[in-house]
Design a protein around this motif. Sequence first.
Motif, PDB file in Angstrom:
ATOM      1  N   PHE A  22      16.942  10.257   7.304  1.00  0.00           N
ATOM      2  CA  PHE A  22      15.703  10.862   7.769  1.00  0.00           C
ATOM      3  C   PHE A  22      14.818   9.766   8.382  1.00  0.00           C
ATOM      4  O   PHE A  22      14.227   8.963   7.673  1.00  0.00           O
ATOM      5  N   PRO A  23      14.742   9.712   9.710  1.00  0.00           N
ATOM      6  CA  PRO A  23      13.909   8.678  10.343  1.00  0.00           C
ATOM      7  C   PRO A  23      12.427   8.987  10.184  1.00  0.00           C
ATOM      8  O   PRO A  23      12.004  10.142  10.293  1.00  0.00           O
ATOM      9  N   MET A  24      11.643   7.969   9.914  1.00  0.00           N
ATOM     10  CA  MET A  24      10.206   8.135   9.752  1.00  0.00           C
ATOM     11  C   MET A  24       9.481   7.110  10.612  1.00  0.00           C
ATOM     12  O   MET A  24       9.892   5.956  10.676  1.00  0.00           O
ATOM     13  N   PRO A  25       8.397   7.515  11.266  1.00  0.00           N
ATOM     14  CA  PRO A  25       7.646   6.565  12.088  1.00  0.00           C
ATOM     15  C   PRO A  25       6.804   5.646  11.221  1.00  0.00           C
ATOM     16  O   PRO A  25       6.456   5.978  10.083  1.00  0.00           O
ATOM     17  N   PRO A  26       6.460   4.468  11.714  1.00  0.00           N
ATOM     18  CA  PRO A  26       5.552   3.584  10.965  1.00  0.00           C
ATOM     19  C   PRO A  26       4.148   4.158  10.931  1.00  0.00           C
ATOM     20  O   PRO A  26       3.799   5.037  11.728  1.00  0.00           O
ATOM     21  N   LEU A  27       3.338   3.675   9.998  1.00  0.00           N
ATOM     22  CA  LEU A  27       1.955   4.133   9.919  1.00  0.00           C
ATOM     23  C   LEU A  27       1.210   3.770  11.202  1.00  0.00           C
ATOM     24  O   LEU A  27       1.230   2.620  11.631  1.00  0.00           O
ATOM     25  N   PRO A  28       0.542   4.748  11.840  1.00  0.00           N
ATOM     26  CA  PRO A  28      -0.196   4.439  13.067  1.00  0.00           C
ATOM     27  C   PRO A  28      -1.525   3.748  12.814  1.00  0.00           C
ATOM     28  O   PRO A  28      -2.161   3.266  13.747  1.00  0.00           O
ATOM     29  N   GLY A  29      -1.951   3.689  11.567  1.00  0.00           N
ATOM     30  CA  GLY A  29      -3.222   3.060  11.217  1.00  0.00           C
ATOM     31  C   GLY A  29      -3.399   3.068   9.716  1.00  0.00           C
ATOM     32  O   GLY A  29      -2.519   3.507   8.972  1.00  0.00           O
ATOM     33  N   TRP A  30      -4.534   2.610   9.266  1.00  0.00           N
ATOM     34  CA  TRP A  30      -4.777   2.470   7.833  1.00  0.00           C
ATOM     35  C   TRP A  30      -6.013   3.263   7.440  1.00  0.00           C
ATOM     36  O   TRP A  30      -7.054   3.192   8.100  1.00  0.00           O
ATOM     37  N   LEU A  31      -5.883   4.022   6.334  1.00  0.00           N
ATOM     38  CA  LEU A  31      -6.969   4.874   5.860  1.00  0.00           C
ATOM     39  C   LEU A  31      -7.495   4.442   4.506  1.00  0.00           C
ATOM     40  O   LEU A  31      -8.402   5.086   3.971  1.00  0.00           O
ATOM     41  N   GLY A  32      -6.910   3.407   3.918  1.00  0.00           N
ATOM     42  CA  GLY A  32      -7.324   2.955   2.605  1.00  0.00           C
ATOM     43  C   GLY A  32      -6.310   3.317   1.536  1.00  0.00           C
ATOM     44  O   GLY A  32      -5.492   4.232   1.694  1.00  0.00           O
ATOM     45  N   TRP A  33      -6.354   2.570   0.417  1.00  0.00           N
ATOM     46  CA  TRP A  33      -5.370   2.798  -0.648  1.00  0.00           C
ATOM     47  C   TRP A  33      -5.528   4.159  -1.315  1.00  0.00           C
ATOM     48  O   TRP A  33      -4.549   4.783  -1.722  1.00  0.00           O
ATOM     49  N   ASN A  34      -6.751   4.646  -1.436  1.00  0.00           N
ATOM     50  CA  ASN A  34      -6.943   5.963  -2.039  1.00  0.00           C
ATOM     51  C   ASN A  34      -6.233   7.049  -1.230  1.00  0.00           C
ATOM     52  O   ASN A  34      -5.569   7.929  -1.784  1.00  0.00           O
ATOM     53  N   GLU A  35      -6.390   6.981   0.088  1.00  0.00           N
ATOM     54  CA  GLU A  35      -5.712   7.955   0.953  1.00  0.00           C
ATOM     55  C   GLU A  35      -4.193   7.781   0.890  1.00  0.00           C
ATOM     56  O   GLU A  35      -3.438   8.763   0.917  1.00  0.00           O
ATOM     57  N   TYR A  36      -3.740   6.544   0.808  1.00  0.00           N
ATOM     58  CA  TYR A  36      -2.301   6.274   0.741  1.00  0.00           C
ATOM     59  C   TYR A  36      -1.691   6.887  -0.522  1.00  0.00           C
ATOM     60  O   TYR A  36      -0.659   7.575  -0.481  1.00  0.00           O
ATOM     61  N   LEU A  37      -2.333   6.658  -1.672  1.00  0.00           N
ATOM     62  CA  LEU A  37      -1.827   7.207  -2.930  1.00  0.00           C
ATOM     63  C   LEU A  37      -1.950   8.732  -2.956  1.00  0.00           C
ATOM     64  O   LEU A  37      -1.084   9.435  -3.492  1.00  0.00           O
ATOM     65  N   TYR A  38      -3.034   9.245  -2.387  1.00  0.00           N
ATOM     66  CA  TYR A  38      -3.213  10.693  -2.298  1.00  0.00           C
ATOM     67  C   TYR A  38      -2.080  11.321  -1.477  1.00  0.00           C
ATOM     68  O   TYR A  38      -1.524  12.362  -1.853  1.00  0.00           O
ATOM     69  N   ARG A  39      -1.715  10.673  -0.375  1.00  0.00           N
ATOM     70  CA  ARG A  39      -0.616  11.183   0.460  1.00  0.00           C
ATOM     71  C   ARG A  39       0.700  11.226  -0.318  1.00  0.00           C
ATOM     72  O   ARG A  39       1.470  12.192  -0.217  1.00  0.00           O
ATOM     73  N   LEU A  40       0.969  10.195  -1.133  1.00  0.00           N
ATOM     74  CA  LEU A  40       2.191  10.187  -1.938  1.00  0.00           C
ATOM     75  C   LEU A  40       2.183  11.315  -2.969  1.00  0.00           C
ATOM     76  O   LEU A  40       3.199  11.978  -3.202  1.00  0.00           O
ATOM     77  N   LEU A  41       1.014  11.558  -3.594  1.00  0.00           N
ATOM     78  CA  LEU A  41       0.914  12.640  -4.568  1.00  0.00           C
ATOM     79  C   LEU A  41       1.207  13.986  -3.923  1.00  0.00           C
ATOM     80  O   LEU A  41       1.990  14.798  -4.463  1.00  0.00           O
ATOM     81  N   ILE A  42       0.606  14.249  -2.774  1.00  0.00           N
ATOM     82  CA  ILE A  42       0.800  15.530  -2.090  1.00  0.00           C
ATOM     83  C   ILE A  42       2.236  15.665  -1.601  1.00  0.00           C
ATOM     84  O   ILE A  42       2.807  16.762  -1.600  1.00  0.00           O
ATOM     85  N   ARG A  43       2.853  14.555  -1.210  1.00  0.00           N
ATOM     86  CA  ARG A  43       4.254  14.593  -0.781  1.00  0.00           C
ATOM     87  C   ARG A  43       5.147  15.029  -1.936  1.00  0.00           C
ATOM     88  O   ARG A  43       6.073  15.830  -1.760  1.00  0.00           O
TER      89      ARG A  43
END
Length: 281
Positions: free
Chosen positions: A157-178
């Motif tokens: 499953f190919p995934m693109p790199p992060l286009p930018g940074w939103l902060g660690w809270n947003e990063y961890l939140y994204r993993l939780l929702i995933r």
Amino acid sequence: MPEPQTLPPVADQPISVVLLAYNDDAHLESVLDAWTAELNALGRTHEILLVDGGSSDNTATKAENLCARLPALRVIPLPLPAGIGASLRAGVAQAQFPLILYTTADEQYQPADLPAFLKEIDRVHLVSGFRRWQPVPFLARVLSATYRIVARVFFDFPMPPLPGWLGWNEYLYRLLIRVIFAVRSMDLNCYYVLCRREIFSRLPIQSDGTFAQTEILAKANFLGCLIGEEIPITYRPREGEGRRTDWFADFNRVRGDPDFSSVALAPFKAAEEKDTAPIAG
């Protein structure tokens, strides 16, 4: 392998722009003028729905006064301070055209990004933005690269790199929702979204607060809607008072008792009804 779903073209159809306002008096006129200019440049039927979520300043009154100069503008005032989800629910319920673009009525998001979204909407039901405003830190680049390698090697499953940074809270939140909802979107709190109005007939918005955008993506994903790749957009963090960012109560509500009942939307207004629809130009 099943054939990819083909959707009827909609990119050139009339559009409802839902602007979610809260204490936006200081910049409201310039924001509405910018949206009006962008929509007029498209040369199509459109409307602007300004939903005031119980502002404590002069936002609603100023918007009402601007209606005489901006004929495409309609104001939807909510009587009590309301979260962004409640405001979005009210705006979607009154949108009349096949396309809905929703965003905030401040200077965080730019009308000039709309054409890039219109280029993608014929292929999908919904396309959202990615707020690009900070470089990705080194540790996040390493974690992202590792995750992409694992996804490619073990799951093809190919995934693109992060286009930018939103902060660690947003990063961890994204993993939780995933993990919980299987949503692959990288920016779950970007309120710059273009979608086909029809999806909301099966997708009631339960969240009153900021979780509403995550809820929409999760439900659209569950219903099999086609969700486009996120489009990097210009983003300016809001200055001054904003809405509360509580999301956990809405998260529990949607996770524990998701609602997919039918929703009554406003009567559809076709493009040929030019005698009553706001006309660009």
